[in-house]
Design a protein around this motif. Structure first.
Motif, PDB file in Angstrom:
ATOM      1  N   ILE A 146       0.756  -1.180  -0.175  1.00 33.50           N
ATOM      2  CA  ILE A 146      -0.019  -0.142   0.122  1.00 33.50           C
ATOM      3  C   ILE A 146       0.844   1.390  -0.029  1.00 33.50           C
ATOM      4  O   ILE A 146       1.552   1.492   0.827  1.00 33.50           O
ATOM      5  CB  ILE A 146      -0.893  -0.082   1.379  1.00 33.50           C
ATOM      6  CG1 ILE A 146      -1.878  -1.145   1.144  1.00 33.50           C
ATOM      7  CG2 ILE A 146      -1.560   1.215   1.421  1.00 33.50           C
ATOM      8  CD1 ILE A 146      -3.188  -0.946   1.875  1.00 33.50           C
ATOM      9  N   THR A 147       0.998   1.961  -1.178  1.00 33.05           N
ATOM     10  CA  THR A 147       1.672   3.064  -1.197  1.00 33.05           C
ATOM     11  C   THR A 147       1.147   4.180  -1.311  1.00 33.05           C
ATOM     12  O   THR A 147       1.822   5.476  -1.411  1.00 33.05           O
ATOM     13  CB  THR A 147       2.599   2.814  -2.711  1.00 33.05           C
ATOM     14  OG1 THR A 147       1.650   2.954  -3.814  1.00 33.05           O
ATOM     15  CG2 THR A 147       3.399   1.611  -2.716  1.00 33.05           C
ATOM     16  N   PHE A 148      -0.074   4.433  -0.836  1.00 28.09           N
ATOM     17  CA  PHE A 148      -0.812   5.645  -1.052  1.00 28.09           C
ATOM     18  C   PHE A 148      -1.140   5.811   0.670  1.00 28.09           C
ATOM     19  O   PHE A 148      -1.135   5.003   1.480  1.00 28.09           O
ATOM     20  CB  PHE A 148      -2.206   5.532  -1.671  1.00 28.09           C
ATOM     21  CG  PHE A 148      -3.006   4.370  -1.533  1.00 28.09           C
ATOM     22  CD1 PHE A 148      -2.812   3.069  -2.082  1.00 28.09           C
ATOM     23  CD2 PHE A 148      -3.962   4.417  -0.379  1.00 28.09           C
ATOM     24  CE1 PHE A 148      -3.576   2.029  -1.636  1.00 28.09           C
ATOM     25  CE2 PHE A 148      -5.010   3.592  -0.249  1.00 28.09           C
ATOM     26  CZ  PHE A 148      -4.714   2.321  -0.536  1.00 28.09           C
ATOM     27  N   ALA A 149      -1.389   6.989   0.823  1.00 27.56           N
ATOM     28  CA  ALA A 149      -2.172   7.629   2.152  1.00 27.56           C
ATOM     29  C   ALA A 149      -3.207   8.412   2.181  1.00 27.56           C
ATOM     30  O   ALA A 149      -3.585   8.858   1.380  1.00 27.56           O
ATOM     31  CB  ALA A 149      -0.910   8.550   2.661  1.00 27.56           C
ATOM     32  N   VAL A 150      -3.922   7.593   3.306  1.00 28.15           N
ATOM     33  CA  VAL A 150      -5.264   8.329   3.569  1.00 28.15           C
ATOM     34  C   VAL A 150      -5.513   8.953   4.756  1.00 28.15           C
ATOM     35  O   VAL A 150      -4.715   8.655   5.720  1.00 28.15           O
ATOM     36  CB  VAL A 150      -6.315   7.191   3.279  1.00 28.15           C
ATOM     37  CG1 VAL A 150      -6.337   6.563   1.961  1.00 28.15           C
ATOM     38  CG2 VAL A 150      -6.278   6.071   4.411  1.00 28.15           C
ATOM     39  N   HIS A 151      -6.726   9.713   4.942  1.00 30.05           N
ATOM     40  CA  HIS A 151      -6.900  10.416   6.255  1.00 30.05           C
ATOM     41  C   HIS A 151      -8.160   9.647   6.847  1.00 30.05           C
ATOM     42  O   HIS A 151      -9.189   9.135   5.945  1.00 30.05           O
ATOM     43  CB  HIS A 151      -7.342  11.548   6.274  1.00 30.05           C
ATOM     44  CG  HIS A 151      -6.137  12.494   5.793  1.00 30.05           C
ATOM     45  ND1 HIS A 151      -5.332  13.130   6.890  1.00 30.05           N
ATOM     46  CD2 HIS A 151      -5.624  12.919   4.714  1.00 30.05           C
ATOM     47  CE1 HIS A 151      -4.228  13.940   6.401  1.00 30.05           C
ATOM     48  NE2 HIS A 151      -4.412  13.577   5.012  1.00 30.05           N
ATOM     49  N   ILE A 152      -8.447   9.206   8.137  1.00 27.13           N
ATOM     50  CA  ILE A 152      -9.630   8.651   8.729  1.00 27.13           C
ATOM     51  C   ILE A 152     -10.118   9.434   9.790  1.00 27.13           C
ATOM     52  O   ILE A 152      -9.339   9.577  10.751  1.00 27.13           O
ATOM     53  CB  ILE A 152      -9.373   7.000   9.090  1.00 27.13           C
ATOM     54  CG1 ILE A 152      -8.545   6.372   8.064  1.00 27.13           C
ATOM     55  CG2 ILE A 152     -10.539   6.609   9.617  1.00 27.13           C
ATOM     56  CD1 ILE A 152      -8.165   5.005   8.429  1.00 27.13           C
ATOM     57  N   ASP A 153     -11.437   9.899   9.790  1.00 25.01           N
ATOM     58  CA  ASP A 153     -12.052  10.521  10.991  1.00 25.01           C
ATOM     59  C   ASP A 153     -13.105   9.976  11.372  1.00 25.01           C
ATOM     60  O   ASP A 153     -13.833   9.226  10.751  1.00 25.01           O
ATOM     61  CB  ASP A 153     -12.595  12.097  10.221  1.00 25.01           C
ATOM     62  CG  ASP A 153     -11.424  12.918  10.079  1.00 25.01           C
ATOM     63  OD1 ASP A 153     -10.075  12.764  10.401  1.00 25.01           O
ATOM     64  OD2 ASP A 153     -11.645  14.123   9.591  1.00 25.01           O
ATOM     65  N   ALA A 154     -13.655  10.174  12.857  1.00 27.24           N
ATOM     66  CA  ALA A 154     -14.954   9.620  13.240  1.00 27.24           C
ATOM     67  C   ALA A 154     -15.783  10.620  12.775  1.00 27.24           C
ATOM     68  O   ALA A 154     -15.825  12.032  12.675  1.00 27.24           O
ATOM     69  CB  ALA A 154     -14.738   9.651  14.818  1.00 27.24           C
ATOM     70  N   GLU A 155     -16.955   9.891  12.097  1.00 24.86           N
ATOM     71  CA  GLU A 155     -17.982  10.929  11.447  1.00 24.86           C
ATOM     72  C   GLU A 155     -18.886  11.343  12.661  1.00 24.86           C
ATOM     73  O   GLU A 155     -19.742  12.277  12.395  1.00 24.86           O
ATOM     74  CB  GLU A 155     -18.921   9.961  10.237  1.00 24.86           C
ATOM     75  CG  GLU A 155     -18.136  10.350   9.142  1.00 24.86           C
ATOM     76  CD  GLU A 155     -19.118  10.014   8.058  1.00 24.86           C
ATOM     77  OE1 GLU A 155     -19.423  10.908   6.969  1.00 24.86           O
ATOM     78  OE2 GLU A 155     -19.775   8.758   8.294  1.00 24.86           O
ATOM     79  N   VAL A 156     -19.288  10.371  13.559  1.00 28.25           N
ATOM     80  CA  VAL A 156     -20.051  10.603  14.830  1.00 28.25           C
ATOM     81  C   VAL A 156     -19.164  10.215  15.964  1.00 28.25           C
ATOM     82  O   VAL A 156     -18.229   9.482  15.649  1.00 28.25           O
ATOM     83  CB  VAL A 156     -21.226   9.944  14.585  1.00 28.25           C
ATOM     84  CG1 VAL A 156     -22.223  10.313  13.277  1.00 28.25           C
ATOM     85  CG2 VAL A 156     -21.060   8.314  14.221  1.00 28.25           C
ATOM     86  N   ALA A 157     -19.572  10.353  17.045  1.00 28.84           N
ATOM     87  CA  ALA A 157     -19.040   9.720  18.278  1.00 28.84           C
ATOM     88  C   ALA A 157     -19.063   8.131  18.075  1.00 28.84           C
ATOM     89  O   ALA A 157     -20.075   7.737  17.681  1.00 28.84           O
ATOM     90  CB  ALA A 157     -19.683  10.007  19.511  1.00 28.84           C
ATOM     91  N   SER A 158     -17.550   7.341  17.965  1.00 28.18           N
ATOM     92  CA  SER A 158     -17.704   6.257  17.662  1.00 28.18           C
ATOM     93  C   SER A 158     -16.961   5.355  18.801  1.00 28.18           C
ATOM     94  O   SER A 158     -16.091   6.152  19.706  1.00 28.18           O
ATOM     95  CB  SER A 158     -16.844   6.003  16.328  1.00 28.18           C
ATOM     96  OG  SER A 158     -17.696   6.744  15.519  1.00 28.18           O
ATOM     97  N   GLU A 159     -17.322   4.063  18.903  1.00 30.87           N
ATOM     98  CA  GLU A 159     -16.726   3.397  19.820  1.00 30.87           C
ATOM     99  C   GLU A 159     -16.014   2.043  19.065  1.00 30.87           C
ATOM    100  O   GLU A 159     -16.757   1.276  18.040  1.00 30.87           O
ATOM    101  CB  GLU A 159     -17.371   2.435  20.897  1.00 30.87           C
ATOM    102  CG  GLU A 159     -17.880   3.148  21.980  1.00 30.87           C
ATOM    103  CD  GLU A 159     -18.910   2.317  22.815  1.00 30.87           C
ATOM    104  OE1 GLU A 159     -19.658   2.849  23.160  1.00 30.87           O
ATOM    105  OE2 GLU A 159     -18.540   1.075  23.441  1.00 30.87           O
ATOM    106  N   ALA A 160     -14.645   1.484  19.442  1.00 27.87           N
ATOM    107  CA  ALA A 160     -14.257   0.506  18.644  1.00 27.87           C
ATOM    108  C   ALA A 160     -13.282  -0.298  19.398  1.00 27.87           C
ATOM    109  O   ALA A 160     -12.990   0.067  20.548  1.00 27.87           O
ATOM    110  CB  ALA A 160     -13.344   1.129  17.384  1.00 27.87           C
ATOM    111  N   PHE A 161     -13.038  -1.588  18.881  1.00 27.50           N
ATOM    112  CA  PHE A 161     -11.977  -2.175  19.401  1.00 27.50           C
ATOM    113  C   PHE A 161     -10.570  -1.980  18.558  1.00 27.50           C
ATOM    114  O   PHE A 161     -10.761  -2.073  17.330  1.00 27.50           O
ATOM    115  CB  PHE A 161     -12.308  -3.716  19.502  1.00 27.50           C
ATOM    116  CG  PHE A 161     -12.894  -4.316  20.522  1.00 27.50           C
ATOM    117  CD1 PHE A 161     -12.686  -4.067  21.955  1.00 27.50           C
ATOM    118  CD2 PHE A 161     -14.271  -4.830  20.340  1.00 27.50           C
ATOM    119  CE1 PHE A 161     -13.540  -4.447  23.112  1.00 27.50           C
ATOM    120  CE2 PHE A 161     -15.258  -5.270  21.409  1.00 27.50           C
ATOM    121  CZ  PHE A 161     -14.458  -5.112  22.656  1.00 27.50           C
ATOM    122  N   LEU A 162      -9.527  -1.844  19.174  1.00 28.96           N
ATOM    123  CA  LEU A 162      -8.202  -1.619  18.775  1.00 28.96           C
ATOM    124  C   LEU A 162      -7.299  -2.601  18.852  1.00 28.96           C
ATOM    125  O   LEU A 162      -6.928  -3.212  19.878  1.00 28.96           O
ATOM    126  CB  LEU A 162      -7.598  -0.187  19.179  1.00 28.96           C
ATOM    127  CG  LEU A 162      -6.299   0.067  18.712  1.00 28.96           C
ATOM    128  CD1 LEU A 162      -6.353   0.144  16.837  1.00 28.96           C
ATOM    129  CD2 LEU A 162      -5.685   0.987  19.214  1.00 28.96           C
TER     130      LEU A 162
END
Lengths: 224, 224
Positions: A94-110
């Motif tokens: 993967i040679t490209f770069a992206v941005h990631i934002d929370a669109e709403v208040a979010s919960e996740a496992f990492l």
């Protein structure tokens, strides 16, 4: 960990049955809960590489940003989805770069990068899972690209409004023109102009921060 | 099969060492040689699914086509590359459709879909290879997308001319404005206008069906 959380992990990670006990415990003992506020930045192209996210609640948006600040939405993920590009440093091709934002208040496992990378290297089913998930996103990106490149703007806006309305199960969409423009990768002026046209045609009603769909049938006719 | 051909197969297919003897023979006994003429259509979105191509000579171009005939180049492959999207029907999570053409007269080995699919299903290393190759193409597509969406046109044209010149090891590029427009996903008029500007600036010299780079240094300066 409660049963719901455990189930989410074991069903979302489709390689689960191909892990040995040590590998399963490596995940269960190291997985952490993370919370993101509305609009919070999760991943910056090139710099962060936090790990793999299993979304429990809310939703995130992946996009690219030009030098002069233009913003193109690639795809959005919601509850039950797995975000792999927040661990893109692991996938060397993967040679490209992206941005990631929370669109709403979010919960996740990492699953932190170091843990996921260890499993990815020692278990081909984990590697496979990462690839397969990435190819799902490839399909999303191709869809976004075709929308942007090929579709006339009234169509794009109508599709967005109808989808948003059906997603929220409401005729009123609580988004500013600015936000709509961002989601469909256009400019605020262009969105405002087209919405005004839709309004004069009686297809929508406009108010501050919201758009109400009055004539879905006519909006749908724009799609053919 | 001669040694060169056999070497091409065993080195290009990086899963080779993870095949058993039966699987190796399945490939060696069923691989076929194919030849494509300049401009020949290799793969049509949605309809064909010929199999995996190992390019021996020449080059192929992958692109998408809009309903009104606009053509966007996604990436190009040359000798030594493996084309997996000509077998995209095997990868169920590829939901988009592309076109593939021979850019020049080309020679390739073809592993037919039925053979590749059998190996893909029974050997996870083959499945893995298919995914990894697809993600390489994902990176290519992202690059193309960023070029199209974000870069100013003089930059894009300069990059194309310089790359083409270094690839062919010649200052003269034998392509019409129409062809250049196609490669960089623009319109012929736009390309002609910019080339004329480059010419008046002494950076290139124009003749029928060719562009000669006179001042590469200045063209390179456009990129910063």
């Amino acid at each position: 960990m409660n049963t719901t959380d455990r189930n989410l992990i074991t069903t979302t990670l489709t390689f689960w049955d191909n892990l040995n006990e040590t590998e399963k415990n490596l995940i269960l003992n190291n997985i952490t809960s993370v919370n993101y506020q509305l609009g919070e930045h999760i991943h910056s192209s090139g710099t962060d590489c936090i790990g793999v996210l299993l979304i429990k609640k809310g939703g995130i948006r992946t996009y690219i940003l030009s030098e002069d600040g233009r913003d193109i939405t690639l795809y959005r993920l919601t509850a039950g989805d797995v975000c792999i590009l927040s661990a893109s440093c692991i996938l060397k091709n993967i040679t490209f770069a992206v941005h990631i934002d929370a669109e709403v208040a979010s919960e996740a496992f990492l699953i932190h990068t170091s843990i996921f990378e260890q499993l990815y290297r020692q278990n081909i089913y984990v590697e496979n899972f990462a690839y397969k998930n990435t190819i799902d996103r490839f399909s999303d990106v191709m869809w976004a690209m075709e929308q942007i490149l090929f579709m006339s703007f009234d169509k794009r806006l109508a599709i967005f409004l109808l989808k948003e309305s059906s997603k929220t199960n409401s005729s009123t969409i609580h988004l500013s023109h600015e936000q709509i423009a961002k989601y469909i990768s256009s400019a605020r002026e262009v969105v405002s102009r087209m919405l005004k046209y839709f309004a004069t045609e009686g297809m929508v009603k406009l108010a501050r921060g919201e758009v109400t769909l009055l004539d879905k049938e006519r909006l749908e006719k724009l799609l053919v």
